[in-house]
Each structure stands twice: as structure tokens, then as C-alpha cells.
Design an enzyme around this catalytic site. Sequence first.
Site, mmCIF file in Angstrom:
data_model
loop_
_atom_site.group_PDB
_atom_site.id
_atom_site.type_symbol
_atom_site.label_atom_id
_atom_site.label_comp_id
_atom_site.label_asym_id
_atom_site.label_seq_id
_atom_site.Cartn_x
_atom_site.Cartn_y
_atom_site.Cartn_z
ATOM 1 N N GLY A 135 0.813 -1.220 0.000
ATOM 2 C CA GLY A 135 0.000 0.000 0.000
ATOM 3 C C GLY A 135 0.839 1.259 0.000
ATOM 4 C CB ALA B 121 4.431 7.486 -10.070
ATOM 5 C CG HIS C 234 3.348 0.944 -5.492
ATOM 6 N ND1 HIS C 234 3.573 1.968 -4.612
ATOM 7 C CD2 HIS C 234 3.878 -0.157 -4.917
ATOM 8 C CE1 HIS C 234 4.195 1.516 -3.548
ATOM 9 N NE2 HIS C 234 4.406 0.234 -3.696
ATOM 10 C CG LEU D 115 8.834 7.767 -7.413
ATOM 11 C CD1 LEU D 115 7.468 7.805 -8.086
ATOM 12 C CD2 LEU D 115 9.136 9.122 -6.775
#
Length: 274
Positions: free
Chosen positions: A27, A31, A33, A180
Site C-alpha cells: 500500500g 507512481a 507501483h 520513489l
Amino acid sequence: MQILSSIPDLRAALKTRSRIVFVPTMGNLHAGHISLMQQARDHGDTVVASIFVNRLQFGPNDDFDKYPRTFEGDCEKLSAAGVDLLFAPTETDLYPEPQEYVVEPPAIQNILDGEFRPGHFRGVATVVLKLFNIVQPHAAVFGKKDYQQLMVIRNMTRQLALPIEIIGGETVRAEDGLALSSRNGYLSEGERAEAPRLYRQLNAIRSAIKNGETDTAKLEKAAISALTAAGWKTDYVAVRQQSDLAVPKNVDAPLVVLAASRLGSTRLIDNIEI
Ligand code: PAF
């Protein structure tokens, strides 16, 4: 997008689906993922994502309790990305009893990140095998950002003859180069401005090797010194063979430079292939 939390409901929903591609996550999606979801879409008919913060892969001093949980926003992003089904089990759904049968990866679990996070890859391999058994996908996508994790999962899948194609997704970076990561959210404004130094150091090693430097230990040391001088606390900077993450015998083999370093209380990892 259908959202299911129970294993029997998920199995029933997937019964008539063809060519399932699975993207497991914890979770707090970004971006990076979403690019894995898009890759999944390119490889199959049904895209299944999961969100589960897996206690088994966190050590006693890790960030399990404070790991960001942003379920509603995540659902919106997954739905917009065209994910067909989200499996979001509770801890009781996935671990109704203590998980005593585990996957014990071989020596690779004790090097690099495994040296600093004992038991981490056992927890990852165990939950991934369990999720694979539940979803029974044809293919699964994992980010290259977690390079060692991808290798553990590839090796497990091959050695246990799981009929699942493992796909590696490229790391997505911010404009300044920072990979990220859900953990970037822990960084203060000042730390966020400093954070791209890690990627710059990896790039410096790559350039030096491309320009003929063969002393990888010297390059690792120089990168650690540069990070230390800027206030980082480094677990490792390591030039390794892509094939098995062993120390390279020569720099002509396909290599990867991996690093884990702490900025304040945030531990960042990154890598680049050469
Ligand atoms: O990479 C992650 O987010 C996790 O390690 C994974 C693969 C979802 C297993 O919990």
C-alpha cells in the site's frame, strides 16, 4: 474494481478469470507501483493487486507500526490504473493462526539488506508464496527497486517450480533522481532535498566502472565516505554481479550497484544496473 478481503471470496471471484497477473504491495501507492500495474496490464487479461502490510518481514526495530496506511487513496489509484481486483486481507484473514511454516531462503537472505534486516527475506518469501497460492497468478510483477527481493522471489519461484512468470519492473524516479518509495514520506523537507545524493553516488560508481575503473572496493569506500560527510549512516554500498549478487570476479560481468543508507531515521535503498 472489486475489493475483497477473504481468501474464499477471492478464489471464487478469480475462478472464471483468464491470464491473471498479480502485483503484491504493502500500500501507500505511488507512481512506481502504478507503473507495475500498467506492466501487469500489458502481460495479461486480469490484473490483481494486493495490499497487505506484512508483519513477518519487519524486525522488532523496524517501522511496522508507523508504516503509512492510505487505503482509500490507494483504492482510487488502483481503480484509475484499471486494476480488476484488489485483495486486501486483514491480518486474521491472512494469518488466522501463527504462521509456523515458513520459506527459509538460502544464503542470499543473509547478505546486503539481509545482513542488516535479519529474517526480512524469510518474511517476504513466506508471504509471497502464500499470496501466490491464494491468487494462483500466471505472472507477477515486482519492482527492481527491491533488487534483492526480486532475486529471492525469482529463485524461490524457479526452485519450487511454481508455474508463475516473474516480471521485474523498472524503478521510477523523481525528477531529481530519488527512487520513489513509500518511505520517502518520512523525510523532512531538508532530508528530501539531500536524498538524491544516494542515486548520484550510485551513478558515480557506474560512470567510474564504465570509464575503466576495476577496483570496486575503492569505489564503494569513496561513496560511503561521501555519504558520511553529508550526514548519512550507511549500511552498505556494494558492487555485485547481477546473476547472484556475489562479489564480482571481474567488472565485465553484468553488474548492479546496491546501497542502503539512513538519512536521519529514514532508511533508503536504491540500486542501478551496469
Ligand atoms: O515489496 C513489497 O511491497 C513487499 O515486500 C511485498 C512483496 C508486497 C511482500 O510483502
